[in-house]
Structures are given as C-alpha cells and as structure tokens.
Design an enzyme around this catalytic site. Structure first.
Site, PDB file in Angstrom:
ATOM      1  N   LYS A 179       0.313  -0.699   6.591  1.00 25.45           N
ATOM      2  CA  LYS A 179       0.898  -2.048   5.912  1.00 25.45           C
ATOM      3  C   LYS A 179       1.749  -2.636   7.477  1.00 25.45           C
ATOM      4  CE  LYS A 179       3.803   0.204   2.971  1.00 25.45           C
ATOM      5  NZ  LYS A 179       3.202   1.658   3.202  1.00 25.45           N
ATOM      6  N   THR A 180       2.620  -1.934   7.922  1.00 26.11           N
ATOM      7  CA  THR A 180       3.029  -2.649   8.917  1.00 26.11           C
ATOM      8  C   THR A 180       2.299  -2.992  10.149  1.00 26.11           C
ATOM      9  OG1 THR A 180       5.139  -1.311   8.436  1.00 26.11           O
ATOM     10  CG2 THR A 180       5.146  -2.174  10.673  1.00 26.11           C
ATOM     11  N   GLY A 214       0.829  -1.181  -0.070  1.00 24.28           N
ATOM     12  CA  GLY A 214       0.059  -0.012  -0.033  1.00 24.28           C
ATOM     13  C   GLY A 214       1.014   1.386  -0.215  1.00 24.28           C
ATOM     14  N   ASP A 271       6.069  -6.927   4.722  1.00 26.72           N
ATOM     15  CA  ASP A 271       5.134  -5.559   4.732  1.00 26.72           C
ATOM     16  C   ASP A 271       5.550  -4.750   3.201  1.00 26.72           C
ATOM     17  OD1 ASP A 271       7.595  -4.654   5.570  1.00 26.72           O
ATOM     18  OD2 ASP A 271       6.624  -3.048   7.031  1.00 26.72           O
TER      19      ASP A 271
END
Length: 210
Positions: free
Chosen positions: A16-17, A10, A85
């Site tokens: 993400k993370t 993304g 990620d």
C-alpha cells in the site's frame, strides 16, 4: 484524471505505502500515510494480542481520524489530488478480527459516531495478494515486531476485507498483486496509472498485473 481523493488499501505487506508514495510523486499529490510507528501498543499487541487489542485499535482509530480530519477536510492550496494508504473503515475491519464481541460492540459505537465527520475517497485501489506473498513482503521490510505474524491472522484480515469489498458502494479497483513489484517493474505501475484514467461505477473492477 477526474479523481481528487484516492485511497490505496490491502492487507499487511500488500504494498500500500509503496504504491501510494509512487502515485503521489507521479501526480504531485498530497500524500497521507498511516503513522503506525507512533502506536505504542503495536509491538505489545503482536506479543500478546488478547491483552493489547483494544488499546491498539482505539489508538489507531483516534490517530486516523485526527489525520484525516486535519488533512482531508481542508482544501490544499498546492495539490488538487490527495492519496492515502488507508481507508478509515480499516479501523472497524481490523477491530472485528482482533476484539472480543463486547469490545467490538463498544468500538463500533465509537466508530459510527466519528466516521460521520469524514469524507470517503472517490476510488479505492485494493491490492490483493495471497498470504505467502504477504509474508514474503513482511520479511523483506524487516520490522522486528511483524516477523512472527501468524498466517491465520493475515487470512482473517484478508477475509474481512473481502466481505467489506462485496458490500461497499465505493468504486474499487481490485488489483491482483500476487506478482506485484511496483519498484522494480515499471509496467505494473503503469497498469495502475492507466486504470486510474478511467471512470468506474460502484463495485469491484478487476485489474491483473502480469
């Protein structure tokens, strides 16, 4: 679940993370996070993009390659699932936005050489959020060098991701993350978990978080 390698992707600030970390804990999976803080060119890039774009992207590509080669090409004795990620192709997508035409041609040649040694994820989870939501998330995490990222830059990154997703042969869970709050709204997290229980063909499959 039939997946052994899941990637969360993304735009900057999409979450993400956060999602990758939560999934790794839930599945007791091996977690591979991008080590962006180690890139010495990142603060310089946001201050002067034209001057520092090439060393920034080259450093990121080298670090991503090293990380994925070490962690993904070796079978883990303790985990059946790996979650990252970032997708290695991210290097090329960002470079297309940040580099001049000549720099990009050189960068692409290097990318094409080294990507052949890496494996692709079984499924890609893409978090899509509007620029306003991305900026809101960026402000919340309070990284000094990110606070003045222009909307135009985020939109350009968004556009290049969407072009890639339309062409990729990977199965993609395209998640509408405009209202996503994985930490505070467990329902959002469980929607992702339920989606990952299914098998998907190549192309985009839309997921709505409500």
């Amino acid at each position: 679940m039939n997946y052994e390698f899941i990637t969360i992707e993304g735009n900057i600030g999409a979450g993400k993370t956060t999602l990758a970390t939560m999934l790794s804990k839930h599945f007791d999976a091996r977690l591979v996070l991008e080590e962006f803080a180690d890139n010495p060119f990142l603060p310089k890039f946001y201050a002067n993009q034209q001057q520092y774009a090439f060393p920034l992207e080259l450093f990121f590509m080298a670090e991503r390659y090293k990380q994925l080669q070490e962690l993904l090409l070796q079978k883990s004795m303790f985990h059946e699932l790996t979650i990252t990620d970032y997708l290695f192709t991210k290097s090329l997508l960002f470079a297309k936005v940040t580099l001049s035409q000549d720099e990009y041609k050189l960068y692409q040649r290097l990318f094409d050489i080294i990507q052949q040694n890496l494996i692709l994820p079984d499924i890609l989870v893409y978090l899509h959020a509007p620029v306003a939501k991305l900026q809101e998330n960026i402000k919340k995490r309070q990284r000094d060098y990110e606070q003045n990222i222009p909307d135009e830059y985020l939109q350009n990154i968004q556009d290049i991701y969407l072009q890639f997703l339309k062409q990729t042969t990977l199965p993609v869970l395209f998640v509408d993350a405009s209202k996503a709050d994985f930490l505070q709204n467990q329902n959002h997290f469980h929607i992702i978990l339920d989606a990952l229980k299914k098998d998907y063909s190549a192309g985009m499959h839309h997921i709505q978080l409500i």
